[in-house]
Design an enzyme around this catalytic site. Structure first.
Site, PDB file in Angstrom:
ATOM      1  N   ARG A 217       0.724  -1.164   0.097  1.00  0.00           N
ATOM      2  CA  ARG A 217       0.012   0.051  -0.203  1.00  0.00           C
ATOM      3  C   ARG A 217       0.795   1.446  -0.075  1.00  0.00           C
ATOM      4  NH1 ARG A 217      -3.335  -3.277   3.397  1.00  0.00           N
ATOM      5  NH2 ARG A 217      -1.951  -2.703   4.885  1.00  0.00           N
TER       6      ARG A 217
ATOM      7  N   GLU B 206       4.384 -10.159  15.859  1.00  0.00           N
ATOM      8  CA  GLU B 206       3.873 -10.723  17.282  1.00  0.00           C
ATOM      9  C   GLU B 206       4.409 -12.184  17.609  1.00  0.00           C
ATOM     10  OE1 GLU B 206      -0.600 -10.685  19.444  1.00  0.00           O
ATOM     11  OE2 GLU B 206      -0.251 -10.370  17.219  1.00  0.00           O
TER      12      GLU B 206
END
Lengths: 175, 175
Positions: free
Chosen positions: A63, A100
Site C-alpha cells: 500500500r 507478534e
C-alpha cells in the site's frame, strides 16, 4: 487543512475482525477510489514534506507504493520500492523485524540509493513501527539519509512512534 | 515519443536467472529511481489513455500500483487495487488464473467499481496475460467496463496479447 484531514478520516472504513478476530482494520480503499480524496491525500503529503530536501521517495510494499509513487510524481522525485524478500531481482540488503509471533523481513536494492542522498520514507499505516524501522535501516545501509518517515494513518495506541524516536515522523490522520 | 520510449527501454535492466534459472528478468527499478524517467513513463501512459473516457484506474499488485497510482493522480482519476487473495479487507470477488504449474488468484472489492463505470487497467508487464485477463474479469464482475489494458512492457514472444483479444491493449515498450 484540518477540514481536508477530517474528510479523509471520515472516508476510511472500519472493517472488524480483519486480518484476524479482534482487529479493527482501517480500510483506505474508499479514499483511493475517490479521485478528489486521493488527490487531497497526496496534496497534504506534499505540503508536509516538500521542504525536506530529499531526492528519493522509498515506499514500503504494497500500500505504501500507492502513496509513494503518486507523491514522487507530484514532487518530481525518484521512487524506490522496499519489498518482501525474494521480490527484488538485483542485489539486495535485507533487514528482519519482529512480528507478534516470529519475524518477517524487507529488502532494498543495494544500488537504490546513492550514498549521501536524502530519502523520504512512506507507508500507509504506522502500527508498531517495525516495518518502518527496518525500512529506515535499509535506506541507511545503502548510505542514504532518512529525511522523514510519513504515514497516512497512525494508530496512536500502539505507540509505534516510540520505536521511530530517531527519525522525524509525519502523520496525516491519527486514530 | 519514440526517443522517450527508447530512453526508458535503455534504462530497463536485464537480470539473468530471476526469479528462476533460464528467465531473463526485466528490472524496472532504474526507471522508477530516476525522477525524469519515471515522469516520462507516466506522461506517455497519460498520452496513450487520456481520451478513453474512464473514471477509475485499477492496478494489479504490486508493481502495477506504482504506475497506476501516479497515473491516477496525473489524470485525476480514482484508484482501485487488485490484490492477491486475503489482502483486501472488505467483501471481494475472486478470479483464479493458470500458472505454469498450478493456479493463482486475484481479488477486487465488490464495491470498488460502480456498475457502468469505465475502468483503465494497468500493470508493469504483459507476459502470458493471465493476471491481466483475470483482472479484466474482476472489473466486469463489479459491473464495470474495461476501457483498455495498458502495460509498461510487453514480452511479445509470450504472445499474451492473444489472451487479451477482447480488449484494447496499449504497451509502451516491446521486447
Amino acid at each position: 487543512m484540518k477540514k481536508q484531514i477530517e474528510q479523509l478520516k471520515q472516508a476510511i472504513r472500519d472493517v472488524p475482525d480483519f486480518p484476524k478476530e479482534g482487529i479493527l482494520f482501517k480500510d483506505i480503499t474508499p479514499v483511493l477510489q475517490d479521485a478528489q480524496l486521493f488527490a487531497t491525500a497526496i496534496e497534504l503529503f506534499a505540503k508536509q514534506t516538500e521542504n525536506l530536501g530529499f531526492e528519493l521517495i522509498a515506499a514500503i510494499e504494497s500500500r505504501g507504493f500507492i502513496f509513494g509513487a503518486a507523491l514522487a510524481l507530484k514532487l518530481n522525485k525518484g521512487f524506490v520500492p522496499i519489498r518482501k524478500p525474494g521480490k527484488l531481482p538485483y542485489k539486495t540488503f535485507k533487514e528482519e523485524y519482529q512480528l507478534e509471533y516470529g519475524t518477517d523481513a524487507l529488502e532494498i536494492h543495494q544500488d537504490a540509493v546513492t550514498p549521501g542522498q536524502k530519502v523520504l520514507l512512506i507507508d500507509d499505516l504506522l502500527a508498531t513501527g517495525g516495518t518502518a524501522l527496518a525500512s529506515a535501516k535499509l535506506v541507511e545501509r545503502c548510505g542514504g539519509k532518512v529525511a522523514a518517515i510519513c504515514f497516512l494513518i497512525e494508530l496512536t495506541f500502539l505507540n509505534g512512534i516510540q520505536k521511530l524516536g530517531n527519525y522525524q515522523v509525519k502523520t496525516l490522520i491519527k486514530f
